[in-house]
Design a protein around this motif. Sequence first.
Motif, mmCIF file in Angstrom:
data_model
loop_
_atom_site.group_PDB
_atom_site.id
_atom_site.type_symbol
_atom_site.label_atom_id
_atom_site.label_comp_id
_atom_site.label_asym_id
_atom_site.label_seq_id
_atom_site.Cartn_x
_atom_site.Cartn_y
_atom_site.Cartn_z
ATOM 1 N N ALA A 417 4.281 5.234 -1.582
ATOM 2 C CA ALA A 417 5.284 4.371 -2.698
ATOM 3 C C ALA A 417 6.569 5.074 -2.546
ATOM 4 C CB ALA A 417 4.553 2.879 -3.788
ATOM 5 N N THR A 418 7.423 4.930 -3.388
ATOM 6 C CA THR A 418 8.030 5.596 -4.482
ATOM 7 C C THR A 418 8.489 5.551 -5.621
ATOM 8 O OG1 THR A 418 10.359 3.513 -3.827
ATOM 9 C CG2 THR A 418 9.799 5.413 -1.983
ATOM 10 N N HIS A 419 9.533 6.411 -6.208
ATOM 11 C CA HIS A 419 9.725 6.446 -7.613
ATOM 12 C C HIS A 419 10.052 5.550 -8.261
ATOM 13 C CE1 HIS A 419 13.046 10.023 -7.062
ATOM 14 N NE2 HIS A 419 12.446 9.072 -6.320
ATOM 15 N N TYR A 420 10.392 4.883 -7.280
ATOM 16 C CA TYR A 420 11.233 3.309 -7.777
ATOM 17 C C TYR A 420 10.232 2.061 -8.141
ATOM 18 C CZ TYR A 420 14.721 6.099 -6.035
ATOM 19 O OH TYR A 420 15.968 7.374 -5.803
ATOM 20 N N PHE A 421 10.518 1.291 -9.235
ATOM 21 C CA PHE A 421 9.254 0.426 -9.916
ATOM 22 C C PHE A 421 10.394 -0.457 -9.615
ATOM 23 C CE2 PHE A 421 7.805 5.273 -10.032
ATOM 24 C CZ PHE A 421 6.695 4.507 -10.016
ATOM 25 N N GLU A 422 9.562 -2.109 -10.684
ATOM 26 C CA GLU A 422 9.791 -3.551 -10.741
ATOM 27 C C GLU A 422 10.979 -4.051 -9.701
ATOM 28 O OE1 GLU A 422 9.146 -4.355 -13.777
ATOM 29 O OE2 GLU A 422 8.238 -2.598 -14.484
ATOM 30 N N VAL A 423 9.338 -4.519 -9.281
ATOM 31 C CA VAL A 423 9.870 -5.778 -7.958
ATOM 32 C C VAL A 423 10.598 -6.257 -8.161
ATOM 33 C CG1 VAL A 423 7.372 -6.834 -7.371
ATOM 34 C CG2 VAL A 423 9.482 -6.693 -5.811
ATOM 35 N N ARG A 424 11.537 -7.506 -7.250
ATOM 36 C CA ARG A 424 12.062 -9.265 -7.921
ATOM 37 C C ARG A 424 13.011 -9.264 -6.783
ATOM 38 N NH1 ARG A 424 17.171 -7.680 -9.534
ATOM 39 N NH2 ARG A 424 17.907 -8.606 -8.058
ATOM 40 N N GLU A 425 12.532 -10.506 -6.765
ATOM 41 C CA GLU A 425 12.911 -11.076 -4.538
ATOM 42 C C GLU A 425 14.142 -12.312 -5.741
ATOM 43 O OE1 GLU A 425 9.416 -12.750 -2.863
ATOM 44 O OE2 GLU A 425 8.956 -14.601 -4.112
ATOM 45 N N LEU A 438 13.450 -3.582 -5.709
ATOM 46 C CA LEU A 438 13.378 -1.808 -6.687
ATOM 47 C C LEU A 438 14.182 -2.081 -7.774
ATOM 48 C CD1 LEU A 438 10.486 -0.023 -4.874
ATOM 49 C CD2 LEU A 438 10.227 -1.541 -6.457
ATOM 50 N N GLN A 439 13.750 -2.504 -9.087
ATOM 51 C CA GLN A 439 15.101 -1.790 -10.550
ATOM 52 C C GLN A 439 15.209 -1.087 -10.918
ATOM 53 O OE1 GLN A 439 15.341 -6.812 -11.757
ATOM 54 N NE2 GLN A 439 12.935 -5.939 -11.185
ATOM 55 N N ALA A 440 14.074 -0.299 -11.115
ATOM 56 C CA ALA A 440 14.056 0.671 -11.921
ATOM 57 C C ALA A 440 13.537 2.396 -11.593
ATOM 58 C CB ALA A 440 12.919 0.358 -13.095
ATOM 59 N N PHE A 441 13.459 3.466 -11.790
ATOM 60 C CA PHE A 441 13.600 4.671 -11.417
ATOM 61 C C PHE A 441 12.981 5.346 -12.725
ATOM 62 C CE2 PHE A 441 15.505 8.937 -11.516
ATOM 63 C CZ PHE A 441 14.879 8.861 -10.623
ATOM 64 N N SER A 442 11.582 6.436 -12.414
ATOM 65 C CA SER A 442 10.720 7.016 -12.889
ATOM 66 C C SER A 442 11.139 8.746 -12.460
ATOM 67 C CB SER A 442 9.295 6.700 -12.437
ATOM 68 O OG SER A 442 8.449 7.774 -13.184
ATOM 69 N N PRO A 443 12.281 9.018 -13.304
ATOM 70 C CA PRO A 443 12.364 10.752 -13.085
ATOM 71 C C PRO A 443 11.730 11.175 -13.168
ATOM 72 C CG PRO A 443 13.316 9.942 -14.923
ATOM 73 C CD PRO A 443 12.741 8.712 -14.744
ATOM 74 N N GLY A 444 10.138 11.105 -14.586
ATOM 75 C CA GLY A 444 9.172 12.102 -13.993
ATOM 76 C C GLY A 444 8.895 12.006 -12.900
ATOM 77 N N SER A 445 8.267 10.923 -11.364
ATOM 78 C CA SER A 445 7.527 10.613 -10.870
ATOM 79 C C SER A 445 7.709 11.431 -10.184
ATOM 80 C CB SER A 445 7.622 9.474 -10.205
ATOM 81 O OG SER A 445 6.292 8.563 -11.751
ATOM 82 N N LEU A 446 6.692 11.600 -8.797
ATOM 83 C CA LEU A 446 6.819 11.977 -7.741
ATOM 84 C C LEU A 446 7.888 11.594 -6.611
ATOM 85 C CD1 LEU A 446 3.681 13.607 -6.854
ATOM 86 C CD2 LEU A 446 4.796 14.985 -7.020
ATOM 87 N N ALA A 447 9.264 12.220 -5.625
ATOM 88 C CA ALA A 447 9.667 11.236 -4.967
ATOM 89 C C ALA A 447 8.800 10.138 -4.336
ATOM 90 C CB ALA A 447 10.526 11.570 -4.337
ATOM 91 N N ARG A 448 8.259 11.034 -3.688
ATOM 92 C CA ARG A 448 7.231 10.099 -3.010
ATOM 93 C C ARG A 448 5.770 9.838 -3.333
ATOM 94 N NH1 ARG A 448 6.290 6.743 1.564
ATOM 95 N NH2 ARG A 448 8.722 6.774 2.330
ATOM 96 N N LEU A 449 5.410 8.754 -4.086
ATOM 97 C CA LEU A 449 3.917 9.076 -4.594
ATOM 98 C C LEU A 449 2.639 8.458 -3.067
ATOM 99 C CD1 LEU A 449 2.782 8.900 -7.261
ATOM 100 C CD2 LEU A 449 3.020 7.011 -7.977
#
Length: 479
Positions: A417-425, A438-449
Amino acid sequence: MKRWSIFACAMFAFSQSAAAQDDAERWHQLTRGDVEAAYQQLIEDHPALSTAINDAELRARLETGRALALERAAQVSSIEGYAATMAGLANVVGDKHVWSRLVAPAHSVQWAGIITARQGERFVVLEHDNAGEGASLAGAALVSCDGVMADDFAAAKLGGFRAVWSIEAQRIQSAPFLLVDDGNPFVLRPQTCIFERDGQRTEHTLFWREIARTDLAPHIRRAQNRGAPGHGLRTFDGGMWISLQTLNDDALAVVAAARESQSRLRASPIVVVDMRGNGGGSSSYGDQIARVLFGDARFNHVIRGGARCNVVWRVSPRNVAQMRSYEERFRQSNPSFAGEMRRAVQRAEQAQAAGREFTGPTECPSRRAASGAPPAQTATGRIVLLTDNACFSSCLLVADNFRRLGALHVGQATDAATHYFEVREDPLPSGLSFFSTLQAFSPGSLARLGPFAPGAAYDGDMADTAALEGWIEEVVAAR
């Protein structure tokens, strides 16, 4: 009279043709409208497409995907074409958290009686319902279909609509659908395929027929080669086994059991954390189990010791509305989370008032762990992380943490996955489908997890727990 009959027939044919043209135009307009609505949803709500982050690579893929979707929209004349167009648009984002979902999918599809599985670099026939078609093709590898090589056929049919083709786990997940036809008009529906077994090639004419999705589902599951360990803690010949199939509320009891058995777990020669079939949930459950096994000191140094960078939300109107809904929804069932969301909403309101796009900083120092050597793990035995191709979303966060803490990773490679989180449909204007962002971003995570490749790969049946137990004992003994 004869002339009148000819005229009447001509008028009827004209009216039928006009009706068909009107119907086709309605499909074109409806599909175009939903393509543009989904595109705007991503542009306005996805963190990567904000001014602050501005992921140029994703933006370029999205623009290309939008152009292709609009081109396809002009050819759509059915719900199947509509569904394929929207699925193709979602697929260009490169993260399975972004999807298109029909409100009312068809109850049946067409299949050729053949279910393929991804085995190594090949697509191999796992099952062949070959009634009246001659010898079974089970065990044969697909070579080509209608002159198109198997890899190219799969990349176009599956990689364009069902999977991020660079991720092997998603090739495994989608492989069973290779000779299943859901009506997608933009991909090949082959008539003849060539298979190879024991060096001998066989040309096979496909016999397409209808099958209910409910009847097809168990065939698909078997071919995806996943496990389903459930939830719990038990012993096995090599030590202790923690089953963690999800990271939802069922994991609460597993965390409690691990805490109660902390002394036994830390003294066990092998502790297996079995995350087969785990598609995500809340990574906090995995973190709590990691603390039991590795100890707070090691966990805090490796996972919490570096820069602390919180997940930040993009403060678009729809995203903020979702945050408020979380606060209300979990006020009674999970007051701690509701309180966290209430504070996040306050930060969002402050950001909106100040003209900022996010609830907090979008940059983070690169260091992930504290400096210096980490404390030793508390458990005296070997910690083993077992995954299959289903590991996705929060399962990836847990897998990353366990690997960094020193667990031996075995089984299959994870999804990614990516470093973007919190899915909404959200529902699209036509009312035919939903589209997610996706709605949120984790600046401390790898760009691709992920994908995370295991230190010891298992090429057998991932559902065979007994065989896995013996194999893991052998792997640990050899290291």
